[in-house]
Design a protein around this motif. Structure first.
Motif, PDB file in Angstrom:
ATOM      1  N   LEU A 186     -17.488 -24.313 -58.950  1.00 17.93           N
ATOM      2  CA  LEU A 186     -18.396 -25.458 -58.876  1.00 17.93           C
ATOM      3  C   LEU A 186     -19.167 -25.451 -57.560  1.00 17.93           C
ATOM      4  O   LEU A 186     -20.380 -25.699 -57.539  1.00 17.93           O
ATOM      5  N   ALA A 187     -18.483 -25.139 -56.462  1.00 18.19           N
ATOM      6  CA  ALA A 187     -19.140 -25.124 -55.151  1.00 18.19           C
ATOM      7  C   ALA A 187     -20.264 -24.097 -55.095  1.00 18.19           C
ATOM      8  O   ALA A 187     -21.290 -24.323 -54.436  1.00 18.19           O
ATOM      9  N   ARG A 188     -20.104 -22.983 -55.786  1.00 18.46           N
ATOM     10  CA  ARG A 188     -21.122 -21.933 -55.758  1.00 18.46           C
ATOM     11  C   ARG A 188     -22.397 -22.333 -56.488  1.00 18.46           C
ATOM     12  O   ARG A 188     -23.415 -21.638 -56.378  1.00 18.46           O
ATOM     13  N   LEU A 189     -22.372 -23.446 -57.217  1.00 19.30           N
ATOM     14  CA  LEU A 189     -23.579 -23.935 -57.890  1.00 19.30           C
ATOM     15  C   LEU A 189     -24.439 -24.780 -56.965  1.00 19.30           C
ATOM     16  O   LEU A 189     -25.522 -25.211 -57.356  1.00 19.30           O
ATOM     17  N   SER A 190     -23.942 -25.031 -55.746  1.00 14.83           N
ATOM     18  CA  SER A 190     -24.690 -25.869 -54.812  1.00 14.83           C
ATOM     19  C   SER A 190     -25.616 -25.038 -53.945  1.00 14.83           C
ATOM     20  O   SER A 190     -25.519 -23.804 -53.895  1.00 14.83           O
ATOM     21  N   CYS A 191     -26.524 -25.730 -53.258  1.00 11.85           N
ATOM     22  CA  CYS A 191     -27.444 -25.064 -52.329  1.00 11.85           C
ATOM     23  C   CYS A 191     -26.997 -25.229 -50.880  1.00 11.85           C
ATOM     24  O   CYS A 191     -27.718 -24.856 -49.961  1.00 11.85           O
ATOM     25  N   ASN A 192     -25.822 -25.798 -50.667  1.00 14.82           N
ATOM     26  CA  ASN A 192     -25.315 -26.039 -49.320  1.00 14.82           C
ATOM     27  C   ASN A 192     -24.488 -24.865 -48.815  1.00 14.82           C
ATOM     28  O   ASN A 192     -24.156 -23.947 -49.574  1.00 14.82           O
ATOM     29  N   ASP A 193     -24.159 -24.934 -47.554  1.00 18.89           N
ATOM     30  CA  ASP A 193     -23.224 -23.991 -46.955  1.00 18.89           C
ATOM     31  C   ASP A 193     -21.822 -24.365 -47.436  1.00 18.89           C
ATOM     32  O   ASP A 193     -21.346 -25.486 -47.185  1.00 18.89           O
ATOM     33  N   ILE A 194     -21.160 -23.473 -48.143  1.00 16.71           N
ATOM     34  CA  ILE A 194     -19.845 -23.793 -48.722  1.00 16.71           C
ATOM     35  C   ILE A 194     -18.714 -23.059 -48.007  1.00 16.71           C
ATOM     36  O   ILE A 194     -17.626 -22.931 -48.558  1.00 16.71           O
ATOM     37  N   ARG A 195     -18.954 -22.610 -46.775  1.00 16.29           N
ATOM     38  CA  ARG A 195     -17.897 -21.907 -46.058  1.00 16.29           C
ATOM     39  C   ARG A 195     -16.657 -22.770 -45.870  1.00 16.29           C
ATOM     40  O   ARG A 195     -15.532 -22.277 -45.971  1.00 16.29           O
ATOM     41  N   ILE A 196     -16.857 -24.072 -45.600  1.00 12.34           N
ATOM     42  CA  ILE A 196     -15.707 -24.944 -45.419  1.00 12.34           C
ATOM     43  C   ILE A 196     -14.912 -25.069 -46.717  1.00 12.34           C
ATOM     44  O   ILE A 196     -13.684 -25.154 -46.706  1.00 12.34           O
TER      45      ILE A 196
END
Length: 314
Positions: A186-196
């Motif tokens: 789900l996080a990979r569908l976002s345009c944000n930095d998802i490193r956290i």
């Protein structure tokens, strides 16, 4: 299906597509899902019923097994009905809140099962190394406290995921190529930095599953050392037999689970279809086989199962 905010378009409804590339086979694929779910719910419910209604089985080992069976039912119910709805009715639409609820329940139950398997290893260690003190150490009060600690650990480690996902803006696609919602997918569908999000997922993995595996391994090293110090072959065989069911369940849970996690996180050269299939196999197999393993390999449960399923004629 979308809302606008200051960062752009953010999806609030997503669509689970099931198993990519196998849409034409959904009717056939649904058959093992349905069979697995039926066996899981019926088998684990029967185990719980037998343990809770037979006073002779209300010992620490069986009470922990009762917890494991309950977790298996929750895990199966959190996943398989949704998958069947996709296979049968193409009903894969799910809200962001629904997705988060699924993530929390699946992840927390997965961590709970790992914790239960750990305390079951501790139970076998006490039973074999300190048999005369077994019932005085593992009292019902202590077992209840252990159950509460397992639940608190599971949900306290998973609940921060809600915040980590809620802060994201889903401005890419709203298509989830899976049968269930998963945090990183789900996080990979976002345009944000998802490193956290990625790092928190690793922290959970290390602080719960990897730590549990290490402690289970340590417990069995101590158990094996105690077994091989026993004077008679019969005593060693009996002690090994009491651990057999637990070892089988451990292997069923950890081996495909770890392989599935590693495949999803590092399997860049493995097709998405294979990744989803492997993830679903892990979902199907352990909850279905756990009651079968304990029903076959544990004499006391096997006898009670026969008594319930084939009552003696008066």
């Amino acid at each position: 299906m979308t809302t606008l905010n200051h960062t752009g378009v953010s999806h609030t409804v997503f669509r689970l597509v099931g198993i990519p590339g196998l849409q034409d086979m959904y009717i056939w694929i649904s058959i093992p899902f349905l069979i697995s779910y039926s066996i899981s719910v019926l088998g684990n419910s029967l185990i719980i019923f037998i343990i809770l209604t037979k006073r002779s089985l209300q010992e620490p080992m069986y009470l922990f097994l009762c917890m494991l069976s309950g977790a298996d039912i929750i895990l199966s119910t959190s996943i398989i009905p949704q998958a069947l709805a996709i296979f049968w009715f193409n009903a894969g639409e799910i809200s962001l809140n629904g997705c988060l609820t699924q993530i929390v329940f699946i992840s927390a139950t997965f961590i709970s099962e790992s914790g239960i398997l750990l305390v079951m290893a501790f139970d076998r260690y006490i039973a074999i190394c300190y048999p005369l003190r077994y019932t005085t150490i593992l009292t019902h009060a202590l077992i209840g406290k252990i159950g509460v600690i397992i639940l608190l650990r599971s949900y306290c480690t998973v609940l921060p995921v809600i915040y980590l996902v809620k802060r994201l803006t889903f401005c890419k696609t709203n298509i989830i190529p899976n049968t269930v919602c998963k945090h990183i997918i789900l996080a990979r569908l976002s345009c944000n930095d998802i490193r956290i999000n990625i790092w928190y997922g690793f922290i959970i993995l290390i602080a719960t599953l990897i730590l549990d595996i290490m402690l289970v391994f340590l417990s069995y090293m101590l158990i094996l050392r105690a077994i091989f110090r026993m004077p008679s072959r019969e005593a060693r065989a009996k002690a090994l037999n009491t651990c057999g069911s637990h070892v089988c369940v451990i292997l069923l849970f950890y081996v495909p689970g770890i392989f599935s996690v590693l495949t999803q996180r590092f399997g860049r050269y493995i097709s998405l279809t294979v990744q989803v299939v492997l993830g679903n196999i892990y979902i199907l197999i352990p909850p279905m086989l756990n009651p079968i393993v304990y029903g076959i390999k544990t004499k006391q449960i096997r006898e009670q199962l026969v008594h319930v399923l084939i009552p003696k004629q008066k």
